[in-house]
Design a protein around this motif. Structure first.
Motif, short mmCIF file in Angstrom:
data_model
loop_
_atom_site.label_atom_id
_atom_site.label_comp_id
_atom_site.label_asym_id
_atom_site.label_seq_id
_atom_site.Cartn_x
_atom_site.Cartn_y
_atom_site.Cartn_z
N SER A 125 0.83 -1.21 0.00
CA SER A 125 0.00 0.00 0.00
C SER A 125 0.86 1.25 0.00
O SER A 125 0.54 2.24 -0.67
N VAL A 126 1.97 1.24 0.75
CA VAL A 126 2.88 2.40 0.76
C VAL A 126 3.55 2.56 -0.60
O VAL A 126 3.66 3.68 -1.12
N LYS A 134 0.74 9.99 -4.65
CA LYS A 134 -0.08 10.47 -3.55
C LYS A 134 0.78 10.97 -2.39
O LYS A 134 0.35 11.82 -1.62
N ILE A 135 1.97 10.42 -2.21
CA ILE A 135 2.92 10.91 -1.20
C ILE A 135 4.28 11.09 -1.85
O ILE A 135 4.64 10.35 -2.78
N MET A 141 8.36 7.92 5.05
CA MET A 141 8.58 7.32 6.37
C MET A 141 7.43 7.64 7.32
O MET A 141 6.97 6.77 8.08
N ASN A 142 6.95 8.90 7.29
CA ASN A 142 5.83 9.26 8.16
C ASN A 142 4.57 8.48 7.78
O ASN A 142 3.79 8.08 8.65
N LYS A 146 2.68 6.03 10.26
CA LYS A 146 1.26 6.22 10.54
C LYS A 146 0.49 4.92 10.31
O LYS A 146 -0.33 4.52 11.15
N GLY A 147 0.79 4.28 9.19
CA GLY A 147 0.11 3.02 8.91
C GLY A 147 0.46 1.95 9.93
O GLY A 147 -0.40 1.18 10.38
N LEU A 148 1.75 1.89 10.29
CA LEU A 148 2.19 0.90 11.27
C LEU A 148 1.52 1.13 12.63
O LEU A 148 0.98 0.19 13.24
N TYR A 149 1.58 2.39 13.10
CA TYR A 149 1.00 2.69 14.40
C TYR A 149 -0.51 2.45 14.42
O TYR A 149 -1.05 1.97 15.42
#
Length: 817
Positions: A125-126, A134-135, A141-142, A146-149
């Motif tokens: 997804s990243v 999109k990013i 990394m952020n 964010k996804g991990l957290y």
């Protein structure tokens, strides 16, 4: 075969339409092909066969190369946005771009390897978001974190029923019940302790035989202690004494004087203000107990040493005592416990200097709703210090007396107790004399001063430890002389450890401190003196003049860890037009979010507490949910709680609740504002007033109305012939005190609690309501069945003949009374 030919023709027609992107062009193309084939297939192939074969071979070769590029570079040309409508032009542009950027091939391969690893690691997804634009690179990394957290949070919440089923409203109800149970348990514990101690008190009637300890005690009381010294009496009743007096408050000298060291020992001895207790004086009390607790602050006043010898045995220096019993215990590394919570100061600015300068910002203090403005005010005084003659500063003394007069003359300000602290005993004497003269010329001010539960004190650095008042007026005294010269001789502050005296003096105020000084901080040159006390005076004056900015920031712990949760809430509230501050406070305890009052920007209208770093820093549930909450309420905070789990589930609803809380706080902001009560004087009384125009007493003249007027009747209790205030604490007098309480209420009801206490204590000749007297009075008051109401925080007692709900009259206090 015919069907296959027909399907081929249909498919070819569709492909032609796709290629030409127009049905008209497709028809033209079909007509052209039909014309070319009109003379037969063989004739057409003989003319165009080689070209068709070359095109087919080239097309297959291009397809093969595209496939190889796609496999080698992992580029799907179908997803690449075409530059031109011509297929061949696009191929040429793609080829040129690849050729021109061949030097980036290594980087591209590295990206492909990283991409492959990321996809295998479950980060498709990243990768997809990054490849689609999109990013950007800076935020990959952020985005990953964010996804991990978020995934971790969802996983933890799903696994933990306490989190997945959490509801803030239900949890707050549980907290409420916890507070009620805790308060009940504390009350029950006190009652149990009282019951256990009371059960040990002997029956003086049944056990009073002539040979018993009780009989001996009663005979001694009846003959007023003749021929029976106290020490001999104590030695004679070793079993009775701990039963009737399980806790005794004594000085170390009294302990040594009245108790035999060989007699029964106390279970525990507690030394308070141990920094002022010389070890040699404490040894006697220590020898008479099995356990001891030493309570003190090594950064406050050492023992007074004005008259002590300074001789030291150099040959046995290791056997010499340190300054105090506290210092000796610390030197021996005895088990210790630091009490870090500070309760006295109702405004952080009153303790911020000491906390920063002497305690490394480790004291946990609590911010108040008006924390934006300081309560330590520097009042510059025009004048000079009479260094050569009186060593007094009459200008500061006069300013202090004027402030006392102003406060006593104001109906609201007079309710706050006042203390005056000076740097020297001669300045203390001057202010005391001027204060006595003020009361002599304004007797009505003396009445107001006496009526305050805490009398005005005027003390110096040496004897102010242990005292506190609502408002402290500070007179520095020292300063430029008549010629403008500044001496750096600040008396006891110049001695070794003089800074400890200053630490005591500047931490006596509960609500406000005013520093009156003819001396400015910039007039003190610390390079001229090695005394730490002189440097402390300069630092304190700088703080009084300029505020917290002079203290700097000392990071001491978790309170400086930034929390995104509080910042997120603050940003959302700011979008609705409110000024919001975060992390409010200057010590280890902080208010997470404060909403500034729009009408009074120096105050907060609402405090918001979250369950972030500040919440988790508290060590126990009682600290988090009871102690901190009660202290903040006492300071005047209106509080709202936001739980992160509720925010996670429905941020919009929680934000709406927060906005409702803010609006309610705005509506109720004036609810608890103390309104001045004007003094009501009957016209016929014609009481002369000695105030001038500057005294600012509001006098309201009320014409006599006989329809509601009642004369105020004062209960004149019979004076009790007692020798000391200890008589008030004797069991045999309890019923008498209860009868006095009933008499006062019956005569003067409705009567406020403070006045009721004063009436009874006056009959016993007690001028000051100490801790023991107050505790005993509260106990006896609770045992008398009285009807009471709460009026704006003041307890009012009613007689049985009066109904508070129907009462509407008023009483006139006549001159005769």
């Amino acid at each position: 075969k015919l069907v296959m030919i027909s399907n081929t023709i249909i498919h070819t027609n569709r492909e032609i339409i796709i290629v030409t992107s127009s049905t008209t062009k497709a028809k033209l193309w079909r007509d052209t092909i039909a014309h070319e084939l009109s003379e037969g297939e063989k004739n057409f192939l003989s003319i165009h066969g080689k070209s068709l074969q070359d095109f087919t071979d080239s097309y297959l070769l291009v397809k093969s190369l595209q496939k190889q590029l796609n496999e080698a570079l992992q580029i799907d040309f179908k997803t690449v946005k075409p530059v031109s409508e011509n297929y061949l032009d696009n191929l040429e542009i793609y080829s040129a771009n690849i050729s021109d950027n061949i030097d980036q091939l290594k980087d591209w391969v590295s990206w492909l390897n990283a991409k492959d690893l990321a996809i295998k690691g479950g980060l498709s997804s990243v990768v997809l978001a990054y490849e689609s634009g999109k990013i950007d690179s800076m935020h990959v990394m952020n985005a990953y974190k964010k996804g991990l957290y978020r995934s971790c949070a969802e996983y933890i919440i799903q696994r933990e029923p306490a989190l997945s089923l959490f509801n803030g409203k239900l949890f707050e109800d549980k907290i409420r019940r916890f507070r009620e149970m805790s308060n009940y348990f504390e009350k029950l514990t006190k009652e149990e302790l009282y019951a256990k101690l009371a059960a040990k008190i002997p029956d003086f009637t049944k056990e009073a035989s002539q040979s018993s300890e009780i009989g001996l005690l009663q005979r001694t009381i009846r003959n007023n202690g003749r021929a029976m010294p106290i020490r001999k009496l104590f030695d004679s009743i070793p079993n009775l004494l701990p039963r009737i007096a399980p806790c005794m408050l004594m000085s170390p000298i009294s302990v040594a004087q009245y108790f035999d060291a060989a007699g029964p020992k106390f279970d525990l001895v507690v030394f308070d203000e141990a920094s002022q207790m010389p070890t040699c004086e404490a040894v006697g009390a220590i020898a008479r107990a099995n356990n001891m607790i030493i309570v003190g602050d090594p950064k406050q006043m050492p023992p007074t040493s004005f008259f002590s010898s300074s001789n030291i045995d150099e040959d046995n220096i290791e056997k010499e005592d340190l300054e105090s019993i506290l210092d000796d215990c610390l030197a021996l590394s005895m088990p210790s416990k630091h009490l870090l919570w500070h309760y006295r100061s109702k405004h952080e600015s009153l303790i911020a200097f000491s906390n920063s300068k002497y305690y490394e910002n480790k004291l946990l203090t609590f911010p108040s709703p008006d924390d934006i403005a300081t309560k330590v005010n520097y009042i510059p005084v025009a004048g000079y210090y009479d260094r050569g003659k009186t060593r007094q500063n009459a200008f500061e003394a006069k300013a202090v007396i004027e402030e006392i007069k102003r406060r006593l003359s104001d109906p609201i300000l007079s309710k706050k107790s006042i203390g005056v602290v000076t740097f020297s005993s001669v300045q203390q004497t001057l202010i005391q004399n001027m204060f006595d003269e003020l009361l002599r010329t304004h007797p009505q001010l003396e009445t107001i001063a006496i009526d305050n539960p805490e009398p005005i004190f005027i003390k110096n650095l040496e004897n102010v430890q242990g005292d506190e008042r609502d408002v402290i007026l500070f007179s520095v005294g020292y300063g430029p002389d008549k010629e403008g010269k500044v001496s750096l001789n600040f008396g006891p502050l110049n001695r070794e450890g003089g800074w400890r005296r200053l630490n005591v003096a500047v931490s006596r105020a509960r609500y406000e401190m005013k520093v009156y000084s003819t001396l400015r901080a910039d007039q003190i040159d610390v390079t001229r003196s090695a005394s730490e006390g002189v440097a402390s005076v300069k630092a304190f004056l700088e703080y009084a003049e300029k505020g917290r900015s002079t203290l700097g920031v000392k990071k001491t712990g978790a309170e400086f860890i930034e929390s995104g949760f509080e910042k997120l809430i603050a940003e959302e509230i700011r979008k609705h037009g409110y000024e919001v501050h975060t992390n409010i406070g200057c010590s280890g305890y902080r208010i997470d979010i404060g909403i500034v009052n729009k009408e009074k920007p120096s105050e907060y209208i609402l405090g918001i507490l979250c369950d972030g770093n500040n919440y988790s820093a508290a060590k126990t549930a009682k600290d988090r949910e009871i102690t901190q909450h009660e202290v903040l309420k006492l300071l005047g905070w209106t509080l709202h709680k936001i739980w992160s789990t509720d925010w996670w589930e429905n941020a919009e609803r929680i934000m709406e609740e927060a906005l409702v809380a803010i609006r309610n706080a705005e509506l109720n902001k004036d609810k608890f504002v103390e309104k001045p009560q004007p003094e009501v004087i009957k016209e016929s009384d014609n009481i002369p007033l000695a105030f001038n125009n500057s005294d600012q007493i509001e006098v309201v003249t009320v014409k006599e109305d006989t329809s509601v007027k009642t004369e105020y009747m004062v209960c004149n209790l019979e004076i009790v012939m007692s020798t000391t205030s200890d008589d008030f604490l004797q069991y045999g007098n309890f019923q008498k005190i209860k009868d006095q309480i009933k008499s006062v209420v019956e005569t003067e009801a409705p009567i406020m609690k403070n006045l009721l206490v004063r009436r009874v204590l006056t009959a016993w000749g007690i001028a000051k309501l100490g801790i023991r007297i107050n505790a005993q009075f509260e106990l006896l008051l609770s045992e008398v069945d009285l009807n009471k109401t709460d009026v704006d925080g003041n307890i009012v007692y009613w007689s049985e003949t009066l109904n508070p709900e129907d009462y509407s009259g008023f009483r006139v206090y006549t001159l005769m009374n």
